[in-house]
Design a protein around this motif. Structure first.
Motif, mmCIF file in Angstrom:
data_model
loop_
_atom_site.group_PDB
_atom_site.id
_atom_site.type_symbol
_atom_site.label_atom_id
_atom_site.label_comp_id
_atom_site.label_asym_id
_atom_site.label_seq_id
_atom_site.Cartn_x
_atom_site.Cartn_y
_atom_site.Cartn_z
ATOM 1 N N ILE A 68 31.929 59.020 24.399
ATOM 2 C CA ILE A 68 32.111 60.146 25.320
ATOM 3 C C ILE A 68 31.749 61.435 24.590
ATOM 4 C CG2 ILE A 68 33.884 59.027 26.716
ATOM 5 C CD1 ILE A 68 35.993 60.616 25.216
ATOM 6 N N TRP A 69 31.244 62.424 25.326
ATOM 7 C CA TRP A 69 30.817 63.682 24.714
ATOM 8 C C TRP A 69 31.120 64.907 25.594
ATOM 9 C CZ3 TRP A 69 27.826 59.716 26.455
ATOM 10 C CH2 TRP A 69 27.047 59.963 27.593
ATOM 11 N N LYS A 70 31.425 64.677 26.849
ATOM 12 C CA LYS A 70 31.740 65.799 27.730
ATOM 13 C C LYS A 70 33.075 66.423 27.308
ATOM 14 C CE LYS A 70 29.378 63.947 31.812
ATOM 15 N NZ LYS A 70 29.539 63.513 33.213
ATOM 16 N N PRO A 71 33.127 67.759 27.211
ATOM 17 C CA PRO A 71 34.367 68.426 26.790
ATOM 18 C C PRO A 71 35.581 68.038 27.639
ATOM 19 C CG PRO A 71 32.555 69.967 26.740
ATOM 20 C CD PRO A 71 32.020 68.718 27.382
ATOM 21 N N SER A 72 35.382 67.944 28.938
ATOM 22 C CA SER A 72 36.513 67.602 29.816
ATOM 23 C C SER A 72 37.072 66.222 29.485
ATOM 24 C CB SER A 72 36.068 67.646 31.282
ATOM 25 O OG SER A 72 34.999 66.728 31.523
ATOM 26 N N GLU A 73 36.183 65.273 29.187
ATOM 27 C CA GLU A 73 36.622 63.918 28.840
ATOM 28 C C GLU A 73 37.315 63.891 27.481
ATOM 29 O OE1 GLU A 73 33.049 61.632 29.072
ATOM 30 O OE2 GLU A 73 33.250 61.264 31.218
ATOM 31 N N LEU A 74 36.801 64.663 26.549
ATOM 32 C CA LEU A 74 37.411 64.710 25.214
ATOM 33 C C LEU A 74 38.808 65.321 25.279
ATOM 34 C CD1 LEU A 74 34.318 65.901 23.129
ATOM 35 C CD2 LEU A 74 35.328 63.617 23.140
ATOM 36 N N PHE A 75 38.957 66.420 26.032
ATOM 37 C CA PHE A 75 40.267 67.054 26.149
ATOM 38 C C PHE A 75 41.255 66.154 26.905
ATOM 39 C CE2 PHE A 75 37.880 71.235 25.735
ATOM 40 C CZ PHE A 75 38.317 71.445 24.426
ATOM 41 N N GLN A 76 40.760 65.441 27.902
ATOM 42 C CA GLN A 76 41.629 64.523 28.650
ATOM 43 C C GLN A 76 42.124 63.396 27.750
ATOM 44 O OE1 GLN A 76 39.721 62.321 31.825
ATOM 45 N NE2 GLN A 76 41.627 62.111 32.967
ATOM 46 N N LYS A 77 41.235 62.873 26.920
ATOM 47 C CA LYS A 77 41.620 61.806 25.994
ATOM 48 C C LYS A 77 42.651 62.318 24.994
ATOM 49 C CE LYS A 77 39.666 58.466 26.121
ATOM 50 N NZ LYS A 77 39.890 57.207 26.880
ATOM 51 N N CYS A 78 42.446 63.542 24.526
ATOM 52 C CA CYS A 78 43.390 64.152 23.585
ATOM 53 C C CYS A 78 44.761 64.329 24.242
ATOM 54 C CB CYS A 78 42.845 65.503 23.118
ATOM 55 S SG CYS A 78 43.917 66.396 21.983
ATOM 56 N N HIS A 79 44.772 64.754 25.485
ATOM 57 C CA HIS A 79 46.026 64.954 26.226
ATOM 58 C C HIS A 79 46.804 63.645 26.340
ATOM 59 C CE1 HIS A 79 48.629 65.454 29.767
ATOM 60 N NE2 HIS A 79 48.623 66.756 29.487
ATOM 61 N N LYS A 80 46.126 62.580 26.705
ATOM 62 C CA LYS A 80 46.796 61.274 26.858
ATOM 63 C C LYS A 80 47.356 60.771 25.532
ATOM 64 C CE LYS A 80 44.139 59.632 30.873
ATOM 65 N NZ LYS A 80 43.200 58.587 31.356
ATOM 66 N N LEU A 81 46.590 60.939 24.472
ATOM 67 C CA LEU A 81 47.048 60.477 23.163
ATOM 68 C C LEU A 81 48.276 61.252 22.705
ATOM 69 C CD1 LEU A 81 43.620 60.010 21.353
ATOM 70 C CD2 LEU A 81 45.275 58.214 21.843
ATOM 71 N N CYS A 82 48.272 62.562 22.941
ATOM 72 C CA CYS A 82 49.417 63.385 22.544
ATOM 73 C C CYS A 82 50.661 63.003 23.348
ATOM 74 C CB CYS A 82 49.098 64.863 22.739
ATOM 75 S SG CYS A 82 47.889 65.499 21.569
ATOM 76 N N TYR A 83 50.476 62.694 24.607
ATOM 77 C CA TYR A 83 51.599 62.280 25.451
ATOM 78 C C TYR A 83 52.178 60.957 24.943
ATOM 79 C CZ TYR A 83 54.334 61.172 29.614
ATOM 80 O OH TYR A 83 55.364 60.874 30.466
ATOM 81 N N SER A 84 51.272 60.015 24.612
ATOM 82 C CA SER A 84 51.714 58.722 24.089
ATOM 83 C C SER A 84 52.427 58.886 22.754
ATOM 84 C CB SER A 84 50.506 57.793 23.929
ATOM 85 O OG SER A 84 50.880 56.571 23.352
ATOM 86 N N LEU A 85 51.901 59.752 21.912
ATOM 87 C CA LEU A 85 52.527 59.992 20.612
ATOM 88 C C LEU A 85 53.904 60.625 20.772
ATOM 89 C CD1 LEU A 85 52.296 60.013 17.521
ATOM 90 C CD2 LEU A 85 51.188 62.250 17.698
ATOM 91 N N THR A 86 54.019 61.551 21.704
ATOM 92 C CA THR A 86 55.313 62.202 21.938
ATOM 93 C C THR A 86 56.373 61.192 22.364
ATOM 94 O OG1 THR A 86 54.186 64.235 22.619
ATOM 95 C CG2 THR A 86 56.496 64.008 23.238
ATOM 96 N N GLU A 87 55.985 60.248 23.200
ATOM 97 C CA GLU A 87 56.940 59.212 23.635
ATOM 98 C C GLU A 87 57.456 58.413 22.442
ATOM 99 O OE1 GLU A 87 54.724 56.973 26.555
ATOM 100 O OE2 GLU A 87 55.820 57.939 28.194
ATOM 101 N N GLU A 88 56.553 58.043 21.527
ATOM 102 C CA GLU A 88 56.969 57.289 20.340
ATOM 103 C C GLU A 88 57.854 58.127 19.438
ATOM 104 O OE1 GLU A 88 54.321 54.789 18.156
ATOM 105 O OE2 GLU A 88 52.813 54.821 19.728
ATOM 106 N N VAL A 89 57.528 59.410 19.306
ATOM 107 C CA VAL A 89 58.335 60.303 18.470
ATOM 108 C C VAL A 89 59.746 60.429 19.037
ATOM 109 C CG1 VAL A 89 58.633 62.712 17.759
ATOM 110 C CG2 VAL A 89 56.396 61.618 17.554
ATOM 111 N N GLU A 90 59.845 60.558 20.350
ATOM 112 C CA GLU A 90 61.160 60.686 20.984
ATOM 113 C C GLU A 90 61.960 59.397 20.856
ATOM 114 O OE1 GLU A 90 60.240 61.865 24.946
ATOM 115 O OE2 GLU A 90 59.977 63.989 24.440
ATOM 116 N N GLU A 91 61.299 58.249 21.003
ATOM 117 C CA GLU A 91 61.992 56.961 20.860
ATOM 118 C C GLU A 91 62.514 56.781 19.440
ATOM 119 O OE1 GLU A 91 59.377 53.868 22.037
ATOM 120 O OE2 GLU A 91 59.354 54.432 24.166
ATOM 121 N N SER A 92 61.755 57.261 18.476
ATOM 122 C CA SER A 92 62.158 57.115 17.069
ATOM 123 C C SER A 92 63.128 58.206 16.642
ATOM 124 C CB SER A 92 60.925 57.150 16.166
ATOM 125 O OG SER A 92 60.018 56.129 16.501
#
Length: 423
Positions: free
Chosen positions: A338-362
């Motif tokens: 992927i190379w479109k800025p919108s797709e890159l930012f969307q992927k970053c958003h999802k990863l950060c959300y997933s990471l936050t869930e793990e951080v909160e669980e831990s």
């Protein structure tokens, strides 16, 4: 393959077109490997069948296997979903001390062994006992403080190929300084310090029992390695794959004989790059490492030199029940380019959300946010941002990751990614 028998005799891999997580032995003959893009694997093996991963199923089976292992060592050391080290010294010692234990007579097909209150005879009875024997009480043995017993370890690998790999270590090892390979008596314990051979024979039977229980419970096969330390046990586990076990005899002479002939690539920690460097120096086997130790001391750091010396002397760690503190939490995803800025930012958003869930669980916090990127050319980059105080909220994590991503996009207007991760 367990759930779809039609895949038993065909090359298959787990993953997708962008990345494979593993492959079976038939596919590996064509050069198909883990971490390889699926479209490349297809070129190597046109008849390759790629199935999607089922992580929840792997977790379920892994938990089942761990429950079996806990019967032999409740404090076993797990390494991911598919690896574990066990200290089963106490388990074997208790079996050997019991009056009901009978060592098989040479030439007899019948093996009788007592587990708790029940006696096991022949294969079918053994299977029946293994299924029902789940209440064995085990006591932890500290290999560094025990003066009377040796150490046993067990490790498991390769779940996606449906051959759970177990590596069992049994023995003790003393650390050495720069000691002569042919004169040192401390490589392994001597006969007057180690447990008798009958204990090792019992260890082999116990390992076979563990493998049998895993197969009966999960329908997955298992292979095992039995040796004097974790390094040797891991190597031994690859000697009789799949669905087998191999023991390196617990004597100084046998261990050194095994190491002398061992290709260096078989040692965990020596990858393709290190192998090429050592090959260039004429080092192909364990014996070559010792013979050219002087050259290695000049070419490598002291840390690397000590590591090589431990290899050629057959020395490895015997510590299983170590205290481990988690230092970081991360999540990453592989995807088609992927190379479109919108797709890159969307992927970053999802990863950060997933990471936050793990951080909160831990229930933990951290000061540094790291963004990992892999380009379409397989170039890996990591960018980090450190906060003055610990953070854990999605807003803070996402803000840092987005700033790092924007900075990378400004520096490379043609940025095209196939993997992104946050930590």
């Amino acid at each position: 393959m367990r759930d779809d028998p039609s895949l038993l005799n065909v090359p298959m891999a787990v993953g997708g077109q962008s990345m494979l997580s593993t492959s079976n032995y038939l596919a590996r003959r064509y050069g198909v490997r883990a971490a390889m893009p699926g479209f490349i694997a297809k070129k190597l093996c046109p008849q390759l069948v790629i199935v999607k991963s089922h992580f929840s199923k792997y977790q379920e089976v892994s938990q089942t296997v761990r429950e079996i292992l806990s019967n032999y060592d409740p404090l076993f050391s797990s390494v991911g979903l598919d690896e574990a080290y066990l200290d089963i010294t106490e388990y074997v010692t208790e079996l050997m001390r019991g009056k009901e234990e009978q060592v098989p007579v040479e030439g007899e097909d019948r093996v009788t062994q007592s587990f708790g209150d029940s006696s096991v005879e022949n294969t079918e009875s053994l299977k029946h006992s293994l299924v029902h024997q789940t209440d064995t009480k085990l006591i932890q043995i500290d290999p560094e403080s025990s003066q009377e017993t040796d150490t046993k370890l067990l490790q498991i690998d390769d779940p996606e190929s449906h051959s759970t790999d177990m590596k069992l270590q049994y023995g003790s090892s003393e650390s050495l300084n720069d000691t002569d390979l042919h004169q040192s008596d401390d490589l392994v314990c001597d006969s007057d310090q180690c447990l008798p051979n009958s204990y090792w024979e019992c260890a082999e039977r116990v390992v076979n029992e563990i493998r049998e229980r895993i197969h009966l419970t999960t329908q997955l096969t298992a292979s095992a390695g039995i040796a004097s330390n974790k390094m040797l046990a891991k190597i031994a586990s690859d000697m009789n794959k799949p669905n087998g076990q191999y023991m390196i005899p617990p004597s100084r002479e046998k261990i050194l004989e095994f190491i002398r002939k061992l290709p260096i690539r078989k040692v965990s920690g020596i990858g393709k790059v290190t192998e090429k460097m050592l090959n260039a120096l004429g080092i192909v086997t364990g014996a070559d490492i010792y013979d050219k130790r002087g050259l290695l001391r000049l070419m490598f750091s002291k840390c690397s030199y000590d590591y090589f010396m431990n290899i050629c002397l057959g020395i490895g760690s015997c510590t299983v029940h170590s205290e481990w503190e988690r230092k970081s939490i991360s999540t990453e995803r592989t995807f088609p380019d992927i190379w479109k800025p919108s797709e890159l930012f969307q992927k970053c958003h999802k990863l950060c959300y997933s990471l936050t869930e793990e951080v909160e669980e831990s229930n933990i916090k951290g000061k540094t946010v790291t963004l990992k990127l892999k380009t379409s050319a397989f170039e890996v980059k990591q960018r980090s941002m450190t906060f003055p105080n610990p953070i854990s909220s999605f807003a803070d994590i996402h803000k840092a990751a987005r700033i790092l991503l924007e900075s990378e996009m400004k520096n490379n207007s043609q940025l095209k990614l196939r993997l992104m991760g946050t930590k």
